[in-house]
Design a protein around this motif. Structure first.
Motif, PDB file in Angstrom:
ATOM      1  N   GLY A 134       0.816  -1.212   0.000  1.00  0.00           N
ATOM      2  CA  GLY A 134       0.000   0.000   0.000  1.00  0.00           C
ATOM      3  C   GLY A 134       0.844   1.254   0.000  1.00  0.00           C
ATOM      4  N   ALA A 135       1.966   1.204   0.734  1.00  0.00           N
ATOM      5  CA  ALA A 135       2.857   2.363   0.780  1.00  0.00           C
ATOM      6  C   ALA A 135       3.419   2.663  -0.607  1.00  0.00           C
ATOM      7  CB  ALA A 135       3.987   2.117   1.772  1.00  0.00           C
ATOM      8  N   LEU A 136       3.891   1.626  -1.287  1.00  0.00           N
ATOM      9  CA  LEU A 136       4.432   1.805  -2.628  1.00  0.00           C
ATOM     10  C   LEU A 136       3.338   2.246  -3.599  1.00  0.00           C
ATOM     11  CD1 LEU A 136       6.885   1.548  -4.515  1.00  0.00           C
ATOM     12  CD2 LEU A 136       6.258  -0.860  -4.871  1.00  0.00           C
ATOM     13  N   GLY A 137       2.122   1.760  -3.377  1.00  0.00           N
ATOM     14  CA  GLY A 137       1.005   2.105  -4.249  1.00  0.00           C
ATOM     15  C   GLY A 137       0.442   3.491  -4.011  1.00  0.00           C
ATOM     16  N   GLY A 138       0.873   4.149  -2.924  1.00  0.00           N
ATOM     17  CA  GLY A 138       0.483   5.535  -2.689  1.00  0.00           C
ATOM     18  C   GLY A 138      -0.668   5.750  -1.730  1.00  0.00           C
ATOM     19  N   VAL A 139      -0.838   4.869  -0.750  1.00  0.00           N
ATOM     20  CA  VAL A 139      -1.963   5.030   0.172  1.00  0.00           C
ATOM     21  C   VAL A 139      -1.878   6.327   0.969  1.00  0.00           C
ATOM     22  CG1 VAL A 139      -0.939   3.708   2.091  1.00  0.00           C
ATOM     23  CG2 VAL A 139      -3.432   3.853   1.860  1.00  0.00           C
ATOM     24  N   THR A 140      -0.676   6.749   1.337  1.00  0.00           N
ATOM     25  CA  THR A 140      -0.570   8.001   2.100  1.00  0.00           C
ATOM     26  C   THR A 140      -0.857   9.205   1.207  1.00  0.00           C
ATOM     27  OG1 THR A 140       1.848   7.939   1.768  1.00  0.00           O
ATOM     28  CG2 THR A 140       0.988   7.114   3.866  1.00  0.00           C
ATOM     29  N   ASP A 141      -0.408   9.176  -0.032  1.00  0.00           N
ATOM     30  CA  ASP A 141      -0.722  10.272  -0.961  1.00  0.00           C
ATOM     31  C   ASP A 141      -2.234  10.376  -1.168  1.00  0.00           C
ATOM     32  OD1 ASP A 141       2.134  10.922  -2.486  1.00  0.00           O
ATOM     33  OD2 ASP A 141       1.952   8.839  -1.862  1.00  0.00           O
ATOM     34  N   ALA A 142      -2.883   9.221  -1.319  1.00  0.00           N
ATOM     35  CA  ALA A 142      -4.330   9.209  -1.535  1.00  0.00           C
ATOM     36  C   ALA A 142      -5.074   9.719  -0.305  1.00  0.00           C
ATOM     37  CB  ALA A 142      -4.788   7.795  -1.885  1.00  0.00           C
ATOM     38  N   THR A 143      -4.552   9.420   0.875  1.00  0.00           N
ATOM     39  CA  THR A 143      -5.183   9.892   2.108  1.00  0.00           C
ATOM     40  C   THR A 143      -5.092  11.409   2.211  1.00  0.00           C
ATOM     41  OG1 THR A 143      -4.584   7.813   3.208  1.00  0.00           O
ATOM     42  CG2 THR A 143      -5.215   9.645   4.620  1.00  0.00           C
ATOM     43  N   VAL A 144      -3.929  11.949   1.899  1.00  0.00           N
ATOM     44  CA  VAL A 144      -3.751  13.402   1.915  1.00  0.00           C
ATOM     45  C   VAL A 144      -4.700  14.062   0.910  1.00  0.00           C
ATOM     46  CG1 VAL A 144      -2.135  15.273   1.374  1.00  0.00           C
ATOM     47  CG2 VAL A 144      -1.383  13.323   2.762  1.00  0.00           C
ATOM     48  N   THR A 145      -4.794  13.501  -0.277  1.00  0.00           N
ATOM     49  CA  THR A 145      -5.692  14.048  -1.302  1.00  0.00           C
ATOM     50  C   THR A 145      -7.137  14.043  -0.824  1.00  0.00           C
ATOM     51  OG1 THR A 145      -4.224  13.361  -3.106  1.00  0.00           O
ATOM     52  CG2 THR A 145      -6.543  13.741  -3.668  1.00  0.00           C
TER      53      THR A 145
END
Length: 257
Positions: A134-145
């Motif tokens: 999930g980290a590599l897939g961008g879960v934190t970026d998606a959460t911020v968005t």
């Protein structure tokens, strides 16, 4: 009757003023392999014990607030919480965001990185489950968005990476490392050379760096290793290495009072 120990709640200065906590295994009613505060509905633990533990966990952070979690699938998917749902109605996702008050967002982990986020000024919070996939897939970026869509400002967001498996405990093979480096050569810095064909991966550092790169104003790391602290945290990898048939899950919680 045996007295149950108090729930251990780890707080982070970056989230001061927001109800939150990173919990481990201390303070629960489960026994055996799941001894302590196991909150995993998907574990082989007794459901009654798990539900008691989930209530104990929630009350230790924001007493009486409904707990909202998701069915985690190691994805970058985020759901927006407008009202609580039941444990048996959990959507499949790995992060939650809300601006609703008196609701607790919860993320379960057992080596993966829990991330709690808040923009106190805007009154928007988030919680993310960041395993390596999930980290590599961008879960934190998606959460911020998703938080920005609710009115948060990226620069005003504070994020904390909670207890997770540390680099010294996280040996991976060459194919794992190649997957990250193929995504971005910059990611090579998160791997330390190990025995032939292997390396040690810094999940906490990777997640924190992704948050910083996304523009998050304040990023904090708790620096707690789930693998090496068997008395405080559940660990999937430790249970696997010990040949145990199952493992417990801990929870990270955040809410708006």
């Amino acid at each position: 009757m045996e007295t149950v120990a108090p729930v251990e709640v780890l707080n982070a200065p970056a989230l001061a003023g927001t109800a939150h906590g990173f919990l481990g295994r201390r303070g629960g009613v489960s026994d055996g392999l799941h001894a302590g505060l196991n909150v995993g509905l998907g574990s082989d633990d007794g459901r009654d014990a798990v539900l008691q533990n989930r209530r104990r966990a929630a009350d230790a952070v924001l007493a009486g607030a409904p707990l909202v979690t998701v069915h985690q699938i190691h994805s970058p998917d985020v759901v927006t919480v407008s009202e609580p749902w039941g444990d048996d109605a959990r959507p499949r996702a790995d992060a939650l965001v809300t601006r609703q008050r008196s609701v607790l967002l919860g993320i379960l982990t057992a080596d993966c990185a829990p991330v709690l986020l808040a923009d106190r000024e805007a009154g928007v919070i988030g919680a993310a489950h960041a395993g390596w996939r999930g980290a590599l897939g961008g879960v934190t970026d998606a959460t911020v968005t998703a938080m920005v869509a609710l009115g948060a400002s990226v620069a005003n967001i504070a994020a904390v990476v909670g207890p997770c498996i540390a680099q010294a405990s996280y040996e991976v093979d060459a194919a794992f490392e190649a997957n990250f480096v193929a995504a971005d050569t910059y990611n090579a810095q998160f791997f330390k050379l190990g025995r032939a064909g292997h390396a040690w991966f810094d999940l906490e550092g990777y997640v924190a760096t992704r948050l910083t790169a996304a523009g998050v104003g304040k990023v904090e790391r708790l620096g707690e290793d789930t693998y090496s602290q068997a008395d405080r945290f559940f660990s999937f990898r430790r249970a696997t290495h010990a040949g145990e048939p199952d493992y417990g899950r801990q929870i990270a919680l955040i809410g708006l009072e």
